[in-house]
Design a protein around this motif. Structure first.
Motif, mmCIF file in Angstrom:
data_model
loop_
_atom_site.group_PDB
_atom_site.id
_atom_site.type_symbol
_atom_site.label_atom_id
_atom_site.label_comp_id
_atom_site.label_asym_id
_atom_site.label_seq_id
_atom_site.Cartn_x
_atom_site.Cartn_y
_atom_site.Cartn_z
ATOM 1 N N MET A 72 0.852 -1.197 0.000
ATOM 2 C CA MET A 72 0.000 0.000 0.000
ATOM 3 C C MET A 72 0.886 1.244 0.000
ATOM 4 S SD MET A 72 -2.931 1.113 2.760
ATOM 5 C CE MET A 72 -3.914 -0.300 2.330
ATOM 6 N N GLN A 73 0.509 2.241 -0.785
ATOM 7 C CA GLN A 73 1.280 3.468 -0.857
ATOM 8 C C GLN A 73 1.182 4.242 0.443
ATOM 9 O OE1 GLN A 73 3.262 4.483 -3.436
ATOM 10 N NE2 GLN A 73 2.824 2.450 -4.264
ATOM 11 N N PRO A 74 2.275 4.918 0.856
ATOM 12 C CA PRO A 74 2.207 5.715 2.074
ATOM 13 C C PRO A 74 1.257 6.896 1.914
ATOM 14 C CG PRO A 74 4.254 6.148 0.893
ATOM 15 C CD PRO A 74 3.605 4.970 0.211
ATOM 16 N N ILE A 75 0.703 7.343 3.037
ATOM 17 C CA ILE A 75 -0.174 8.507 3.021
ATOM 18 C C ILE A 75 0.645 9.755 2.714
ATOM 19 C CG2 ILE A 75 -1.728 9.918 4.405
ATOM 20 C CD1 ILE A 75 -2.868 7.230 3.739
ATOM 21 N N ASN A 76 0.157 10.584 1.813
ATOM 22 C CA ASN A 76 0.819 11.831 1.473
ATOM 23 C C ASN A 76 0.456 12.911 2.478
ATOM 24 O OD1 ASN A 76 0.800 14.616 0.014
ATOM 25 N ND2 ASN A 76 2.139 13.334 -1.252
ATOM 26 N N GLU A 121 -8.364 5.884 6.545
ATOM 27 C CA GLU A 121 -7.607 4.901 5.768
ATOM 28 C C GLU A 121 -6.512 4.266 6.621
ATOM 29 O OE1 GLU A 121 -4.650 4.697 1.872
ATOM 30 O OE2 GLU A 121 -6.025 6.392 2.094
ATOM 31 N N LEU A 122 -5.851 5.074 7.438
ATOM 32 C CA LEU A 122 -4.832 4.534 8.338
ATOM 33 C C LEU A 122 -5.455 3.589 9.360
ATOM 34 C CD1 LEU A 122 -2.599 7.675 9.018
ATOM 35 C CD2 LEU A 122 -1.880 5.565 7.898
ATOM 36 N N PHE A 123 -6.633 3.944 9.868
ATOM 37 C CA PHE A 123 -7.338 3.046 10.782
ATOM 38 C C PHE A 123 -7.555 1.682 10.136
ATOM 39 C CE2 PHE A 123 -9.751 5.452 14.332
ATOM 40 C CZ PHE A 123 -8.625 6.202 14.622
ATOM 41 N N ARG A 124 -8.119 1.696 8.957
ATOM 42 C CA ARG A 124 -8.421 0.435 8.277
ATOM 43 C C ARG A 124 -7.142 -0.369 8.010
ATOM 44 N NH1 ARG A 124 -13.713 0.390 6.687
ATOM 45 N NH2 ARG A 124 -14.734 2.364 6.160
ATOM 46 N N ASP A 169 2.968 3.591 13.194
ATOM 47 C CA ASP A 169 3.009 3.789 11.747
ATOM 48 C C ASP A 169 3.693 5.125 11.427
ATOM 49 O OD1 ASP A 169 2.291 4.532 9.039
ATOM 50 O OD2 ASP A 169 0.756 2.983 9.117
ATOM 51 N N PRO A 170 4.739 5.127 10.588
ATOM 52 C CA PRO A 170 5.418 6.390 10.256
ATOM 53 C C PRO A 170 4.489 7.430 9.638
ATOM 54 C CG PRO A 170 6.741 4.512 9.577
ATOM 55 C CD PRO A 170 5.411 3.960 10.000
ATOM 56 N N GLN A 209 3.977 11.087 11.203
ATOM 57 C CA GLN A 209 4.182 12.269 10.376
ATOM 58 C C GLN A 209 2.947 13.167 10.398
ATOM 59 O OE1 GLN A 209 4.450 11.738 6.046
ATOM 60 N NE2 GLN A 209 6.306 12.970 6.068
ATOM 61 N N LEU A 210 1.782 12.541 10.329
ATOM 62 C CA LEU A 210 0.538 13.312 10.313
ATOM 63 C C LEU A 210 0.377 14.130 11.579
ATOM 64 C CD1 LEU A 210 -2.261 14.067 9.225
ATOM 65 C CD2 LEU A 210 -3.121 11.917 10.173
ATOM 66 N N ILE A 211 0.519 13.495 12.741
ATOM 67 C CA ILE A 211 0.266 14.225 13.989
ATOM 68 C C ILE A 211 1.386 15.199 14.335
ATOM 69 C CG2 ILE A 211 -1.228 12.456 14.946
ATOM 70 C CD1 ILE A 211 1.151 11.548 16.687
#
Length: 268
Positions: A1-5, A188-191, A234-235, A239-241
């Motif tokens: 799966m591609q990383p979240i942008n 999406e990260l949750f899933r 999860d990286p 990164q998000l937070i």
């Protein structure tokens, strides 16, 4: 799966924040057009003894059948096992609109089958009340998560649910947190990590607004603990937070958390 942008996450959160907090009405218009369900969360406060048995009989034999006849969606019934409020029972009622929520009492009153099945519960005397107190919270499903998603773990005897509420200090901060979930990629990260969502909603009523509430499902407690650990490491999440404008100190002031078990007759 591609990383979240990260840029897409921030853009999605900001877009929803603008829609909800700065008055352009896009999210509200979607809800008004029937895009999102309305959730009624009833919390029956109990005392130890026979209250729970009477409440179960009322919900299973009277309320749920009548609510479904009146056009409600699936009704979930959950007992609080960990967290504030025990002993208490949450009843999640799904409505297509706020108007439907407001009309449900009159529909129940006009239903003779409900009146007969509910009589012992509704006619309880003050010396033996049916419950100690009743709290009701009204919520609007997120525009991009507009319906309850009934989990496929209903046969798992150890399954649990996790009910979480996030509080914010302002409408703009609360809308930004909603945006992180609704359009920013957090769901999406949750899933990805097995944090299976049942609903996400903006709270319309409550003592500490603005706030949002969501419900997750797990096959058992061990899976819940393992999956939360994987999510937290999860990286993409780290990164998000850490993104300016999306950090917890900037947009949240607290979280309430409960672990629930569904009753045998729960439809969720």
């Amino acid at each position: 799966m591609q990383p979240i942008n990260r840029r897409s996450l921030l853009a999605g959160a900001t877009a929803t924040a603008v829609a909800l907090a700065e008055g352009d009405g896009r999210a509200q218009a979607l809800a008004a057009a029937g895009g999102s369900d309305v959730y009624e969360l009833r919390t029956y406060r109990l005392v130890h003894g026979s209250m729970k048995e009477r409440l179960d009989a009322y919900l299973q034999d009277a309320f749920i059948p009548a609510a479904r006849r009146a056009g409600c969606g699936p009704v979930g019934v959950f007992t609080v096992v960990i967290g504030p409020g025990s002993p208490s029972v949450h009843v999640l009622v799904t409505h297509p609109t706020i108007v439907h929520f407001a009309s449900l009492p009159s529909q129940l009153a006009a239903d003779p089958s409900y009146a007969m099945a509910a009589k012992q519960f509704t006619d309880a005397n003050p010396e033996a009340p049916s419950y100690a107190a009743l709290d009701v919270k009204l919520m609007q499903a997120f525009p991009h998560f507009p319906r309850v998603q009934v989990p496929d773990t209903r046969k798992d005897k150890d399954r649990i649910f996790e009910l979480r509420t996030y509080f914010s200090h302002s409408d703009k901060a609360g809308a930004t947190k909603i945006g992180m979930f609704d359009t920013g990629g957090e769901i999406e990260l949750f899933r990805r990590h097995g944090l299976t969502p049942v609903f996400f909603a903006q709270d319309l009523t409550g003592a500490r607004l603005p706030s949002l509430t969501y419900l997750l499902n797990f096959p058992n407690v061990e899976t819940r603990d393992r999956n939360w650990g994987a999510f937290g490491a999860d990286p993409a999440w780290r990164q998000l937070i850490g993104t300016p404008g999306l950090t917890d100190p900037e947009i949240t002031t607290g979280i309430e958390n409960q672990i629930l078990r569904p009753t045998s007759y729960s439809q969720i």
